[in-house]
Design an enzyme around this catalytic site. Sequence first.
Site: not given
Length: 418
Positions: A24, A113
């Site tokens: 990520h 995110d």
Amino acid sequence: MDGQERAPHTGRRVVLFPLPFQGHLSPMLQLGALLRARGLAVAVLHTDFNAPDPGRSYPELDFVPIHETLPEEATSPDADIVAQLLALNAACEAPFREALASLLPDVACAVVDGQFYAALGAAAKADERLEEPVPELEPLRARDLIRVDGCDADALCGFITRVADAMRASASGVVVNTFDAIEVSELAKIQTELSQPAFAVGPLHKLSPAAATAAEHNFLHAPDRSCLAWLDAHPPRSVLYVSLGSVACVDRGVFDEMARGLAGSGVPFLWVIRPGSVRGAAEDVPPLPAGLDMSRGKVVPWAPQTDVLAHPAIGGFWTHCGWNSTLESVYEGVPMLAQPCFADQTVNARYVTHQWGVGLELGEVFDRERVAEAVRKLMVGQEGAVMRARASDLKIQANQSAAATPAIDNLVKYICSL
């Protein structure tokens, strides 16, 4: 324009908040480098848990720790991933809000995110219905939906629901590391679901190559670049690259069957066995089974993956189908052997094998004979040759996306309009 070039500062600031895992952090920081190169100031809010080391690799970005407090069980290497995500979500809410407030009023937008946006509540399908297709989510079956084996299904569905509800309520748009040629209908669905624009800004590792190179040196593992010289000694498309990413792990029995199947396939292979690859192993890097002929293979603790996949000797990629690995393989035209482990990897694997036709499933019955057969089918069989041709076609489209920048330019315009 890559991550090393800067446009004049526009006075607009973008805040990025990635999950603290390598898969990520890497694309989020690559996005940050692209936005900074186009004149936007970029602040990266990050957790103390798995905090990035910004000094060497990303001097153009501002890094701001939020100083969350996590329970000890959430930071353990053996922590259940869903419990860890829930703990991170609970611990980070207040410190993230405070850190973001400290940057106002100069913030144009925050990019948070946002995975787990699809297939809400469907992961708990009964076993007898696992092969049934999911309406409006073709080519997915029930078994392909987001799951984490061994975790509480209600907890997983609850986490997905919270993320989706927050996006519907608060998001002004969605930034996705993909490109239209492989997910145009999915992007349209996201826009319809949220009534907000979706920006397909990928493949980020090629649009921001300097940041991608930095990412390989900046996080949990240092790449062993000696494997590139080893690849130089092999013919084109002859080597299978094997890596299950930075987080996924397997049981010792599966690991041993992987090793025996690779050794028995007769195919040269480059295998990443990182610390923690085997669940519950006493050693950081588990030993290979005794008596194997490993003369055709090379084992490294970590590899410079984008360089490996771009190497002409690579003919296939045995992958966990994490999205970064999937996109990097598509970009280089490398067909895949899919072994998804958890979360979105099952979704990605289904697209690799049944939507794009550029990979094979290993399947859930896992033994050395089936491993060796699958490796040979991908690397030297006719079926593998057909997939390699399809992968080459996708590579052309991915390269065309990387050569143009309308999505990232449109994103910058949208941010400046907020």
